[in-house]
Design a protein around this motif. Structure first.
Motif, PDB file in Angstrom:
ATOM      1  N   LEU A 175      56.862   8.406  58.114  1.00 45.21           N
ATOM      2  CA  LEU A 175      56.081   9.578  57.691  1.00 45.21           C
ATOM      3  C   LEU A 175      56.159   9.828  56.190  1.00 45.21           C
ATOM      4  CD1 LEU A 175      57.158  12.002  60.571  1.00 45.21           C
ATOM      5  CD2 LEU A 175      55.280  10.357  60.558  1.00 45.21           C
ATOM      6  N   SER A 176      56.589   8.838  55.425  1.00 47.95           N
ATOM      7  CA  SER A 176      56.752   9.019  53.979  1.00 47.95           C
ATOM      8  C   SER A 176      56.043   7.922  53.203  1.00 47.95           C
ATOM      9  CB  SER A 176      58.237   9.002  53.584  1.00 47.95           C
ATOM     10  OG  SER A 176      58.919  10.103  54.106  1.00 47.95           O
ATOM     11  N   SER A 177      55.270   8.336  52.205  1.00 41.35           N
ATOM     12  CA  SER A 177      54.695   7.358  51.285  1.00 41.35           C
ATOM     13  C   SER A 177      55.762   6.944  50.275  1.00 41.35           C
ATOM     14  CB  SER A 177      53.487   7.958  50.569  1.00 41.35           C
ATOM     15  OG  SER A 177      53.893   9.074  49.800  1.00 41.35           O
ATOM     16  N   ARG A 178      55.482   5.886  49.538  1.00 39.05           N
ATOM     17  CA  ARG A 178      56.416   5.416  48.520  1.00 39.05           C
ATOM     18  C   ARG A 178      55.638   5.028  47.273  1.00 39.05           C
ATOM     19  NH1 ARG A 178      57.398   2.574  52.993  1.00 39.05           N
ATOM     20  NH2 ARG A 178      57.109   0.497  52.111  1.00 39.05           N
ATOM     21  N   THR A 179      56.143   5.423  46.130  1.00 39.41           N
ATOM     22  CA  THR A 179      55.619   4.931  44.871  1.00 39.41           C
ATOM     23  C   THR A 179      56.520   3.806  44.397  1.00 39.41           C
ATOM     24  OG1 THR A 179      56.892   6.522  43.560  1.00 39.41           O
ATOM     25  CG2 THR A 179      54.698   7.206  44.276  1.00 39.41           C
ATOM     26  N   PHE A 180      55.985   2.917  43.570  1.00 42.64           N
ATOM     27  CA  PHE A 180      56.823   1.816  43.110  1.00 42.64           C
ATOM     28  C   PHE A 180      56.464   1.420  41.682  1.00 42.64           C
ATOM     29  CE2 PHE A 180      53.166  -0.109  45.256  1.00 42.64           C
ATOM     30  CZ  PHE A 180      52.726  -1.050  44.325  1.00 42.64           C
ATOM     31  N   VAL A 181      57.426   0.847  41.015  1.00 41.78           N
ATOM     32  CA  VAL A 181      57.235   0.252  39.690  1.00 41.78           C
ATOM     33  C   VAL A 181      57.768  -1.170  39.743  1.00 41.78           C
ATOM     34  CG1 VAL A 181      57.308   2.426  38.418  1.00 41.78           C
ATOM     35  CG2 VAL A 181      59.431   1.211  38.875  1.00 41.78           C
ATOM     36  N   ILE A 182      57.101  -2.061  39.002  1.00 42.21           N
ATOM     37  CA  ILE A 182      57.514  -3.453  38.937  1.00 42.21           C
ATOM     38  C   ILE A 182      58.303  -3.667  37.654  1.00 42.21           C
ATOM     39  CG2 ILE A 182      56.772  -5.853  38.989  1.00 42.21           C
ATOM     40  CD1 ILE A 182      56.053  -4.288  41.497  1.00 42.21           C
TER      41      ILE A 182
ATOM     42  N   GLU B 277      49.145   9.308  45.803  1.00 40.63           N
ATOM     43  CA  GLU B 277      50.402   8.654  46.162  1.00 40.63           C
ATOM     44  C   GLU B 277      50.779   8.873  47.617  1.00 40.63           C
ATOM     45  OE1 GLU B 277      52.802  10.403  43.148  1.00 40.63           O
ATOM     46  OE2 GLU B 277      53.448  12.092  44.387  1.00 40.63           O
ATOM     47  N   LEU B 278      50.053   9.748  48.318  1.00 39.73           N
ATOM     48  CA  LEU B 278      50.341   9.995  49.733  1.00 39.73           C
ATOM     49  C   LEU B 278      49.481   9.152  50.665  1.00 39.73           C
ATOM     50  CD1 LEU B 278      50.751  13.886  49.811  1.00 39.73           C
ATOM     51  CD2 LEU B 278      52.513  12.140  49.519  1.00 39.73           C
ATOM     52  N   VAL B 279      48.227   8.885  50.286  1.00 40.56           N
ATOM     53  CA  VAL B 279      47.327   8.193  51.210  1.00 40.56           C
ATOM     54  C   VAL B 279      46.690   6.936  50.637  1.00 40.56           C
ATOM     55  CG1 VAL B 279      46.778  10.344  52.401  1.00 40.56           C
ATOM     56  CG2 VAL B 279      45.303   9.580  50.536  1.00 40.56           C
ATOM     57  N   ALA B 280      46.785   6.722  49.333  1.00 38.83           N
ATOM     58  CA  ALA B 280      46.111   5.574  48.721  1.00 38.83           C
ATOM     59  C   ALA B 280      46.986   4.327  48.750  1.00 38.83           C
ATOM     60  CB  ALA B 280      45.713   5.900  47.281  1.00 38.83           C
ATOM     61  N   GLU B 281      46.342   3.182  48.850  1.00 38.74           N
ATOM     62  CA  GLU B 281      47.013   1.876  48.775  1.00 38.74           C
ATOM     63  C   GLU B 281      46.526   1.235  47.478  1.00 38.74           C
ATOM     64  OE1 GLU B 281      49.639  -0.891  49.945  1.00 38.74           O
ATOM     65  OE2 GLU B 281      48.967   0.415  51.560  1.00 38.74           O
TER      66      GLU B 281
ATOM     67  N   ALA C 166      52.170   6.453  53.569  1.00 43.66           N
ATOM     68  CA  ALA C 166      53.063   6.551  54.719  1.00 43.66           C
ATOM     69  C   ALA C 166      52.637   5.510  55.745  1.00 43.66           C
ATOM     70  CB  ALA C 166      52.990   7.952  55.320  1.00 43.66           C
ATOM     71  N   PRO C 167      53.590   4.791  56.346  1.00 39.13           N
ATOM     72  CA  PRO C 167      53.230   3.754  57.309  1.00 39.13           C
ATOM     73  C   PRO C 167      52.276   4.205  58.414  1.00 39.13           C
ATOM     74  CG  PRO C 167      55.525   3.516  56.716  1.00 39.13           C
ATOM     75  CD  PRO C 167      55.039   4.769  56.031  1.00 39.13           C
ATOM     76  N   VAL C 168      52.361   5.470  58.849  1.00 31.85           N
ATOM     77  CA  VAL C 168      51.419   5.920  59.885  1.00 31.85           C
ATOM     78  C   VAL C 168      49.998   5.986  59.335  1.00 31.85           C
ATOM     79  CG1 VAL C 168      53.108   7.150  61.302  1.00 31.85           C
ATOM     80  CG2 VAL C 168      51.980   8.359  59.414  1.00 31.85           C
ATOM     81  N   ILE C 169      49.856   6.286  58.030  1.00 30.29           N
ATOM     82  CA  ILE C 169      48.540   6.278  57.397  1.00 30.29           C
ATOM     83  C   ILE C 169      48.053   4.841  57.243  1.00 30.29           C
ATOM     84  CG2 ILE C 169      47.226   6.891  55.335  1.00 30.29           C
ATOM     85  CD1 ILE C 169      48.046   9.348  56.825  1.00 30.29           C
ATOM     86  N   ALA C 170      48.952   3.950  56.819  1.00 33.76           N
ATOM     87  CA  ALA C 170      48.593   2.532  56.677  1.00 33.76           C
ATOM     88  C   ALA C 170      48.160   1.944  58.011  1.00 33.76           C
ATOM     89  CB  ALA C 170      49.783   1.752  56.101  1.00 33.76           C
ATOM     90  N   GLN C 171      48.841   2.329  59.081  1.00 32.96           N
ATOM     91  CA  GLN C 171      48.478   1.839  60.407  1.00 32.96           C
ATOM     92  C   GLN C 171      47.092   2.339  60.801  1.00 32.96           C
ATOM     93  OE1 GLN C 171      51.069   1.587  64.217  1.00 32.96           O
ATOM     94  NE2 GLN C 171      50.114   3.603  64.364  1.00 32.96           N
TER      95      GLN C 171
ATOM     96  N   ASP D 182      41.947   8.190  44.070  1.00 31.96           N
ATOM     97  CA  ASP D 182      42.823   8.201  42.899  1.00 31.96           C
ATOM     98  C   ASP D 182      42.092   8.735  41.668  1.00 31.96           C
ATOM     99  OD1 ASP D 182      45.293   7.588  41.526  1.00 31.96           O
ATOM    100  OD2 ASP D 182      44.264   5.867  40.648  1.00 31.96           O
ATOM    101  N   GLU D 183      40.888   8.245  41.437  1.00 28.28           N
ATOM    102  CA  GLU D 183      40.153   8.655  40.238  1.00 28.28           C
ATOM    103  C   GLU D 183      39.649  10.091  40.345  1.00 28.28           C
ATOM    104  OE1 GLU D 183      37.232   5.733  39.231  1.00 28.28           O
ATOM    105  OE2 GLU D 183      38.757   4.293  38.591  1.00 28.28           O
ATOM    106  N   LEU D 184      39.258  10.513  41.551  1.00 33.20           N
ATOM    107  CA  LEU D 184      38.827  11.903  41.728  1.00 33.20           C
ATOM    108  C   LEU D 184      39.951  12.862  41.334  1.00 33.20           C
ATOM    109  CD1 LEU D 184      36.996  13.304  44.864  1.00 33.20           C
ATOM    110  CD2 LEU D 184      38.902  14.529  43.861  1.00 33.20           C
TER     111      LEU D 184
END
Length: 511
Positions: free
Chosen positions: A281-288, A312-316, A327-332, A380-382
């Motif tokens: 139930l959690s999204s994740r942000t990441f940096v490379i 950062e909650l629903v976008a891939e 969040a994995p449930v959103i990705a699913q 994201d852009e909106l």
């Protein structure tokens, strides 16, 4: 009380409030909406129901999940899923009580209000929480509070650690038209779990850490933590004191045996978990970075509204060296081809200096129109462009402040002018909240240009109106006219630049 067999789920249907069993809910015998006096407790109750369902009844694939959504479990299926796990969810188990540890060492009991987020220490408690809200809690409310404290709250203070997701992480839950269906929409299938957790099959038989113990100084790697342990991770050593008879639960009003205190113990040395465990139930942000990919969970750290966090909650999205994983449930849901999306967003904001203090709680619902799953870049852009209009207002008012401060005739006037930019940032967010919600719910994601143009035109109107409103008191002061004219020119320059961009920034790359 046992969460798998007793009546503990507080629901309301047709004006009638009652507590039903987990079996009655999943088997379709009873339903309703979760009903508690606080939205965060209702939200935590739903999280707990989802976690229980995930651990006990994980469907194999999309077909099996759709079947679960359409048809309630049979009593036989329910009994089969619970087999061997009832002791995990017994609040008063003699050896492994739910979300607790036995033999906790403490000099004296801690009042129950310390288990309810923001009641004892929140700076906003006087106008959010009724008097005596957590004087004593029934078994149902205390179970929900234990889970909420472990997963959504900051640590209990020095010497205590936050939960699996860190401090005050944002939770995302898909919403539907019934409680039973909502629960199943937030359950990951085995095929989804294998994508999110390649170690799933090797760790699926793990038990919660309050069953196995929480040794001080232990070192864990996130990829060694299974779904059962991850969803029922207790980061602190808590133990409920014996309940007292013939009392009233100050949260839900039930009478009977009520818990009025608990024991807590600091874990020294602290345990460590390396990496970010992919909570469903959690999204994740990441940096490379050179060392690899570093992930973290988003949280509410400022007064900015919840919609600011939507990308950062629903976008891939993956940009050059950073990105978002929903969040994995959103990705699913995206991979299974869902059209519209309605979802809850909840969480706390804690203090910057006093991180154990909760200063705000949030619980909101959003809707995304058809096409959301293939248009992360548009979302994201909106959001970024909407913030750009707020920034244009802030910059213009800051320019006005810098110029006007030199002409201000008194310290009082200087102080008043200085506060304008921050005050009107908040007003901008308040007045544009519905605009953002409505646009996201009705936008044509495949052909978004007209909808975005309309939104940006409305945002521009709001910005100009708020600038005029903020500077209106100074129009009659001759010394301020030069500053006012200059800052108004700058505002229109900023707005012209935004219009020239047309909402088109350097495109991000879909992950």
């Amino acid at each position: 009380m046992n969460l798998l067999t007793d009546s503990w789920i507080p629901v309301q249907q047709a004006g009638l409030q009652e507590k039903i069993t987990f079996q009655q809910l999943l088997c379709g015998e009873k339903g309703g909406e979760i009903c508690l006096p606080r939205d965060d407790m209702e939200f935590a109750c739903l999280q707990l129901l989802v976690a229980l369902t995930q651990v006990l009844f994980t469907p194999s694939d999309k077909k099996a999940l759709v079947q679960r959504i359409k048809n309630p479990l049979t009593p036989e299926e329910y009994a089969s899923g619970c087999e061997g796990k009832k002791d995990w969810f017994d609040l008063n188990h003699p050896e492994t009580p739910f979300m607790q540890f036995r033999s906790v060492k403490a000099k004296e009991p801690t009042p129950m209000d310390k288990l309810m987020a923001g009641v004892a220490d929140g700076t906003n408690k006087t106008f959010v929480n009724p008097q005596g809200l957590a004087d004593g809690l029934c078994a149902s409310c205390v179970s929900i509070a234990l889970y909420n404290t472990a997963y959504n709250c900051p640590s209990a203070g020095g010497g205590f650690q936050p939960g699996m997701r860190g401090s005050t992480s944002i939770t995302v839950l898909i919403a539907t038209d019934s409680l039973r269906k909502t629960i199943w929409h937030n359950i990951l299938t085995v095929e989804s779990l294998n994508k999110e957790m390649p170690w799933y099959s090797q760790t699926s038989c793990m038990t919660p850490n309050y069953i196995d113990g929480l040794p001080p100084g232990a070192q864990y790697v996130f990829s060694e933590i299974g779904i059962n342990r991850g969803l029922f991770w207790q980061p602190a050593k808590y133990q409920l004191c014996e309940p007292q008879p013939n009392l009233v639960c100050s949260c839900c009003g039930d009478t009977g045996r009520i818990y009025t205190g608990f024991l807590k113990e600091k874990l020294q040395p602290k345990y460590t978990i390396s990496g970010a465990w992919p909570h469903p139930l959690s999204s994740r942000t990441f940096v490379i970075k050179k060392g690899g990919r570093e992930e973290k969970f988003p949280s509410f750290t400022t007064t900015q509204p919840t919609w600011v966090h939507l990308p950062e909650l629903v976008a891939e999205i993956q940009k050059d060296k950073e990105g978002y994983h929903p969040a994995p449930v959103i990705a699913q849901l995206r991979s299974y081809g869902a059209n519209r999306l309605s979802f809850y967003v909840g969480g706390y904001r804690n203090g910057i200096k006093t991180t154990a203090t909760i200063v705000e709680r949030r619980h909101e619902m959003f809707s995304l129109a058809d096409g959301w799953k293939d248009n992360s870049i548009v979302i994201d852009e909106l959001i970024r462009n909407a913030q750009s209009y707020k920034n244009a207002l802030s910059r213009a008012l800051e320019d006005f402040y810098k110029l006007a401060i030199m002409s201000a005739t008194s310290k009082k006037n200087r102080d008043r002018i200085k506060k304008i930019a921050s005050q009107y940032s908040s007003v901008f967010y308040q007045q544009t909240e519905n605009l953002i919600h409505d646009t996201l719910a009705h936008i044509d994601f495949d052909q978004p240009q007209d909808d975005l143009k309309s939104l940006y035109s409305d945002l521009k109107t709001v910005v100009i109106h708020l600038f005029n409103q903020a500077t209106e008191p100074y129009k009659q002061e001759p010394k301020m006219l030069k500053a006012l004219a200059s800052s108004r020119r700058l505002l229109h320059q900023y707005l012209k630049e935004l219009e020239a961009q047309g909402g088109n920034h350097e495109p991000a790359k879909s992950a």
